[in-house]
Motif scaffolding. Sequence first.
Motif, PDB file in Angstrom:
ATOM      1  N   THR A  81      -1.286 -26.222  11.848  1.00 36.36           N
ATOM      2  CA  THR A  81      -0.865 -24.866  12.206  1.00 36.36           C
ATOM      3  C   THR A  81      -1.386 -23.851  11.197  1.00 36.36           C
ATOM      4  O   THR A  81      -1.955 -22.817  11.559  1.00 36.36           O
ATOM      5  CB  THR A  81       0.672 -24.786  12.279  1.00 36.36           C
ATOM      6  N   ASN A  82      -1.198 -24.144   9.920  1.00 37.50           N
ATOM      7  CA  ASN A  82      -1.671 -23.227   8.881  1.00 37.50           C
ATOM      8  C   ASN A  82      -3.188 -23.108   8.889  1.00 37.50           C
ATOM      9  O   ASN A  82      -3.739 -22.028   8.641  1.00 37.50           O
ATOM     10  CB  ASN A  82      -1.191 -23.704   7.512  1.00 37.50           C
ATOM     11  N   LYS A  83      -3.874 -24.196   9.184  1.00 34.87           N
ATOM     12  CA  LYS A  83      -5.335 -24.172   9.237  1.00 34.87           C
ATOM     13  C   LYS A  83      -5.831 -23.256  10.353  1.00 34.87           C
ATOM     14  O   LYS A  83      -6.795 -22.500  10.177  1.00 34.87           O
ATOM     15  CB  LYS A  83      -5.869 -25.592   9.435  1.00 34.87           C
ATOM     16  N   VAL A  84      -5.173 -23.311  11.517  1.00 35.07           N
ATOM     17  CA  VAL A  84      -5.593 -22.509  12.664  1.00 35.07           C
ATOM     18  C   VAL A  84      -5.292 -21.031  12.447  1.00 35.07           C
ATOM     19  O   VAL A  84      -6.133 -20.161  12.704  1.00 35.07           O
ATOM     20  CB  VAL A  84      -4.919 -23.023  13.961  1.00 35.07           C
ATOM     21  N   PHE A  85      -4.097 -20.714  11.962  1.00 36.49           N
ATOM     22  CA  PHE A  85      -3.689 -19.314  11.831  1.00 36.49           C
ATOM     23  C   PHE A  85      -4.202 -18.665  10.551  1.00 36.49           C
ATOM     24  O   PHE A  85      -4.318 -17.435  10.489  1.00 36.49           O
ATOM     25  CB  PHE A  85      -2.160 -19.205  11.884  1.00 36.49           C
ATOM     26  N   GLY A  86      -4.489 -19.456   9.532  1.00 36.65           N
ATOM     27  CA  GLY A  86      -4.854 -18.916   8.233  1.00 36.65           C
ATOM     28  C   GLY A  86      -5.945 -17.857   8.240  1.00 36.65           C
ATOM     29  O   GLY A  86      -5.807 -16.798   7.605  1.00 36.65           O
ATOM     30  N   PRO A  87      -7.055 -18.072   8.959  1.00 37.90           N
ATOM     31  CA  PRO A  87      -8.137 -17.072   8.935  1.00 37.90           C
ATOM     32  C   PRO A  87      -7.760 -15.726   9.545  1.00 37.90           C
ATOM     33  O   PRO A  87      -8.491 -14.748   9.363  1.00 37.90           O
ATOM     34  CB  PRO A  87      -9.243 -17.748   9.767  1.00 37.90           C
ATOM     35  N   TYR A  88      -6.629 -15.664  10.265  1.00 36.64           N
ATOM     36  CA  TYR A  88      -6.232 -14.431  10.958  1.00 36.64           C
ATOM     37  C   TYR A  88      -4.973 -13.817  10.346  1.00 36.64           C
ATOM     38  O   TYR A  88      -4.297 -13.023  10.985  1.00 36.64           O
ATOM     39  CB  TYR A  88      -6.004 -14.738  12.443  1.00 36.64           C
ATOM     40  N   ARG A  89      -4.695 -14.157   9.087  1.00 36.44           N
ATOM     41  CA  ARG A  89      -3.476 -13.673   8.444  1.00 36.44           C
ATOM     42  C   ARG A  89      -3.449 -12.153   8.345  1.00 36.44           C
ATOM     43  O   ARG A  89      -2.388 -11.540   8.292  1.00 36.44           O
ATOM     44  CB  ARG A  89      -3.359 -14.315   7.058  1.00 36.44           C
ATOM     45  N   GLY A  90      -4.597 -11.533   8.321  1.00 36.58           N
ATOM     46  CA  GLY A  90      -4.659 -10.082   8.175  1.00 36.58           C
ATOM     47  C   GLY A  90      -4.397  -9.304   9.440  1.00 36.58           C
ATOM     48  O   GLY A  90      -4.338  -8.065   9.401  1.00 36.58           O
ATOM     49  N   ARG A  91      -4.239  -9.973  10.581  1.00 31.38           N
ATOM     50  CA  ARG A  91      -3.987  -9.263  11.841  1.00 31.38           C
ATOM     51  C   ARG A  91      -2.576  -9.546  12.341  1.00 31.38           C
ATOM     52  O   ARG A  91      -2.085 -10.672  12.271  1.00 31.38           O
ATOM     53  CB  ARG A  91      -4.997  -9.687  12.911  1.00 31.38           C
ATOM     54  N   LYS A  92      -1.928  -8.515  12.848  1.00 30.84           N
ATOM     55  CA  LYS A  92      -0.586  -8.688  13.394  1.00 30.84           C
ATOM     56  C   LYS A  92      -0.668  -9.435  14.730  1.00 30.84           C
ATOM     57  O   LYS A  92      -1.638  -9.310  15.470  1.00 30.84           O
ATOM     58  CB  LYS A  92       0.101  -7.335  13.585  1.00 30.84           C
ATOM     59  N   LYS A  93       0.389 -10.171  15.012  1.00 33.59           N
ATOM     60  CA  LYS A  93       0.424 -11.008  16.209  1.00 33.59           C
ATOM     61  C   LYS A  93       1.746 -10.816  16.942  1.00 33.59           C
ATOM     62  O   LYS A  93       2.792 -10.622  16.314  1.00 33.59           O
ATOM     63  CB  LYS A  93       0.246 -12.485  15.824  1.00 33.59           C
ATOM     64  N   VAL A  94       1.663 -10.896  18.266  1.00 37.06           N
ATOM     65  CA  VAL A  94       2.848 -10.764  19.117  1.00 37.06           C
ATOM     66  C   VAL A  94       2.987 -12.037  19.937  1.00 37.06           C
ATOM     67  O   VAL A  94       2.057 -12.434  20.649  1.00 37.06           O
ATOM     68  CB  VAL A  94       2.742  -9.545  20.054  1.00 37.06           C
ATOM     69  N   THR A  95       4.131 -12.688  19.828  1.00 41.10           N
ATOM     70  CA  THR A  95       4.417 -13.876  20.627  1.00 41.10           C
ATOM     71  C   THR A  95       5.008 -13.445  21.966  1.00 41.10           C
ATOM     72  O   THR A  95       5.937 -12.626  22.009  1.00 41.10           O
ATOM     73  CB  THR A  95       5.384 -14.814  19.894  1.00 41.10           C
ATOM     74  N   ILE A  96       4.474 -13.998  23.044  1.00 40.64           N
ATOM     75  CA  ILE A  96       4.923 -13.665  24.403  1.00 40.64           C
ATOM     76  C   ILE A  96       5.565 -14.896  25.035  1.00 40.64           C
ATOM     77  O   ILE A  96       4.951 -15.976  25.091  1.00 40.64           O
ATOM     78  CB  ILE A  96       3.748 -13.180  25.278  1.00 40.64           C
TER      79      ILE A  96
END
Length: 343
Positions: A64-79
Amino acid sequence: MELHFNRSNGEIDEMIEDLVNRVGVHHPKIIREMILSALKAGQDTDYLADLKLMRTTMKEMRYTNKVFGPYRGRKKVTIFGSARTAPEEPIYRKCVDFSRMLAEHDYMVITGGGGGIMQAGNEGAGADNSFAVNIRLPFEQETNPVMGGNNDRVIVYKYFFNRKVAFLKEAHAVALFPGGFGTMDEAMEIMTLIQTGKNPPIPLVMIDDDQGDYWEQWFQFTRDTLLKKGLISGEDFSLFSITRDPAEAVAYIDEFYRVYHSMRFVGKILVIRLNKPLDTDHLRILTDEFHQILAPGSHFRLTGPLAKEQDQPDLLALPRLTFEFNNRNFGLLKAFIRRLNSF
């Protein structure tokens, strides 16, 4: 390197230290503690199923951390929403519009990766702005065609609890469309986590159909039964917002981060990180309107980063508002953040 559990603690510490140094890792102190926990688990139990659960949990969270790590600088919305919603239904198109507007505002979207509302969320945002956080189920849960193939932002979990961590750990906001038991479960969980302080305050917006016959009816039950019976308090209604308009939902999320950036606890001190500095007049207004959230003897302060915040170097430049929180009025804390955003 062979490890013998009958050796002294000092010898085991030396072997772990040697292993960490040989492999080369970030934050070696934390890694040593994780290795030691794994060794202790092997000593504590000989029940293989329990050890397999711990092993798989660790592997899934690492990935999970490997997948999301490169995008830490962008906000995300869970739907969240029903997997059974058909593409021709108006609420499906409303979700597509909502997620498209999110992408236009530079948000990424996280969905469960299945069909229905999940597919609509990925469709509107596009695969390049989406994550699919899927689960192995005997039905309903093949990865949708928007996120299928070799997409490197698809994760398929064995355990629901790991998947739930990913949904909320990475989210800067949550949007809920009409759905079944799973959607209601997620709605109740995120409200419980925010209400009890186990999740930082984030926008929670419930997007209803044009007739208002789902979330608006849920609101009536919440008000007329839960509140009337004293099972929740009035301030808990600040935990969420309900709208029929996807553009209003996007604006609600945007507004939440106009001045407020993020928060963390440093000991008993709550640190509110800001996108712009406040002044003493703002402090006076906040004290007048929200003194209830202060612990006895505490008051609002404008500060720089505290010493223990050095583990988040990317946030050190942000101005701070600090105070000792009473650890009780989390619904009121969310209203406090909305007031910050009005300055």
